[in-house]
Write an enzyme that holds these catalytic residues in place. Structure first.
Site, short mmCIF file in Angstrom:
data_model
loop_
_atom_site.label_atom_id
_atom_site.label_comp_id
_atom_site.label_asym_id
_atom_site.label_seq_id
_atom_site.Cartn_x
_atom_site.Cartn_y
_atom_site.Cartn_z
N LYS A 144 -13.35 -1.19 6.34
CA LYS A 144 -13.97 -2.03 5.30
C LYS A 144 -14.94 -3.03 5.92
CE LYS A 144 -10.24 -0.29 3.54
NZ LYS A 144 -9.88 0.64 2.53
N ASP B 50 -0.48 -5.59 9.64
CA ASP B 50 -1.53 -4.68 9.18
C ASP B 50 -2.74 -5.55 8.82
OD1 ASP B 50 -3.11 -2.74 8.07
OD2 ASP B 50 -1.69 -2.14 6.50
N TRP C 218 0.86 -1.18 0.00
CA TRP C 218 0.00 0.00 0.00
C TRP C 218 0.90 1.24 0.00
CZ3 TRP C 218 -2.24 2.75 4.69
CH2 TRP C 218 -3.28 3.60 4.32
C1 LMR Z 1 -7.09 1.68 -0.68
O1 LMR Z 1 -5.95 1.19 -0.71
O2 LMR Z 1 -7.74 1.94 -1.69
C2 LMR Z 1 -7.72 1.96 0.66
O3 LMR Z 1 -6.92 1.47 1.68
C3 LMR Z 1 -8.07 3.38 0.83
C4 LMR Z 1 -6.90 4.27 1.05
O4 LMR Z 1 -6.95 5.05 2.00
O5 LMR Z 1 -5.94 4.23 0.28
#
Ligand code: LMR
Length: 393
Positions: free
Chosen positions: A243, A208, A128
């Site tokens: 979520k 996480d 992420w």
């Molecule tokens: C995502 O990866 O789309 C979600 O976790 C929302 C975000 O805040 O990035």
């Protein structure tokens, strides 16, 4: 002085929301930011959460401050789901505090690690994008290893090598389930091995867990993490209810701490309380209070879990339908999508193809090729497959 600051680009993922909104095409498809959508393309408030919110509005008699730890009723009510109903505190070794979303939990975890003298966090990539961004903001180093193999499964060799090469005092960031952005989770056997390797290495695991219940089930999605926790003396767990309670904009999350003893856990959390105080003072209350009310009421809990089951089932159908279309899209392997979990999978498209599918077909996905599978419905999946065949072929 402020004119010394350079112009910054908008967050690439969040900018997609505005780009999509501005597109006038009626048949556009939003596969960008990770929110669940129904087969009608909506992101409704969970019925269980709505009922809890109504109860909250009717019964709440004060909005006075709760303190930097937030709503501890919420933090504790969640623990049997996260850590198992048998011994959710692991004999008092686990406790937590509320945080503003999973991001708040991550911020606390990384900052706590920094306070404990940790400088480097070993992170599987791709990850992420906010993970390395928060670490960079804290002046911490991310050390990367490859998470995904070309066949859409986890690259265990790369993880083994990263653990073997770790230095004393490093931490290891693991996605508990529904890996973001690849959807590639470890198998139960791989988690067994990871738990043993992490325990031997002395690394601090930071887990996480942002999508519990969206992969294989509430218990299944926590099982790998629990194996690690059973094997190690200390860990940090960053949890998101964004979520699995659909509370996105309410920013509901938690940080949990595992140490060798209840006394150490309490001591570590006093550091978390100071970090909360200097960052946001106290977390927002409403969403966590609503989640707590759901968890304290057996009927609402059943309703919430049933809603979660339905979401998971729909995403599984979409994944199966995409994998079944593999022979219709030359140049892309879609089969592994059926074996992956959660909201996301990565398609092996280059920048030009990602731009072309947006411009020619109104399909919006992240620049990494990540798609939010929940953005696909039985109504738009055929169009999406045809669009993919157009740009990938
Ligand atoms: C995502 O990866 O789309 C979600 O976790 C929302 C975000 O805040 O990035």
């Amino acid at each position: 002085m402020l004119d010394r600051l350079d112009q910054q680009p908008a967050d690439a993922l969040l900018a997609l929301i505005k780009l999509y909104d501005a597109d006038p095409r009626a048949d556009k498809i939003d596969l960008g930011v990770g929110v669940y959508r129904t087969d009608d393309g909506a992101t409704p408030v969970f019925a269980a959460v709505k009922a809890a919110e109504q109860k909250l509005v009717a019964e709440q008699d004060s909005k006075a401050y709760l303190g930097p730890e937030g709503d501890m009723g919420f933090v504790h009510a969640l623990m049997p789901y996260v850590f198992g109903a048998q011994n959710p505190t692991m004999d008092g070794r686990i406790d937590g505090m509320q945080a503003p979303g999973g991001t708040g939990g991550l911020r606390l975890a990384f900052a706590l690690a920094k306070r404990a003298g940790i400088k480097r966090i070993i992170t599987g990539g791709p990850t992420w994008p906010n993970h390395p961004q928060i670490l960079a903001d804290l002046g911490m180093e991310s050390v990367n290893f490859n998470h995904a193999r070309a066949d859409g499964t986890a690259d265990l060799d790369a993880l083994r090598t990263a653990i073997a090469n770790a230095q004393d005092g490093d931490a290891l960031l693991l996605h508990g389930c529904c890996h973001n952005p690849t959807g590639i989770d470890y198998t139960p056997a791989q988690w067994d091995e990871i738990a043993a390797l992490v325990a031997d290495s002395g690394l601090l695991p930071i887990i996480d867990l942002a999508y519990q219940g969206l992969g294989q089930g509430m218990e299944e999605d926590a099982a790998g993490m629990r194996k690690v926790l059973a094997a190690v003396p200390e860990a940090l767990i960053c949890y998101s209810c964004d979520k699995n309670f659909g509370l996105y904009r309410e920013r509901v999350g938690a940080l949990y701490v595992l140490t060798r003893s209840a006394a150490d856990t309490a001591k570590v959390l006093t550091n978390g309380h100071i970090l909360a105080r200097v960052n946001w003072s106290q977390p927002p209350d409403h969403g966590a209070a609503a989640a707590r009310i759901v968890l304290e009421d057996a009927g609402l809990t059943r309703q919430w879990l049933a809603e979660l089951d339905e979401m998971r089932g729909r995403m599984r159908e979409v994944r199966d339908a995409l994998a079944a279309a593999d022979n219709r899209v030359a140049g892309l392997d879609l089969t592994a999508i059926a074996t992956q979990n959660g909201l996301f999978s990565i398609l092996n498209l280059d920048k030009d193809q990602i731009l072309a599918i947006r411009e020619r077909h109104g399909v919006y996905m992240a620049g990494s090729g990540r798609i939010n599978v929940a953005g696909l419905t039985m109504g738009n999946i055929e169009k999406f497959i045809a669009a993919l065949a157009d740009v990938a072929g």
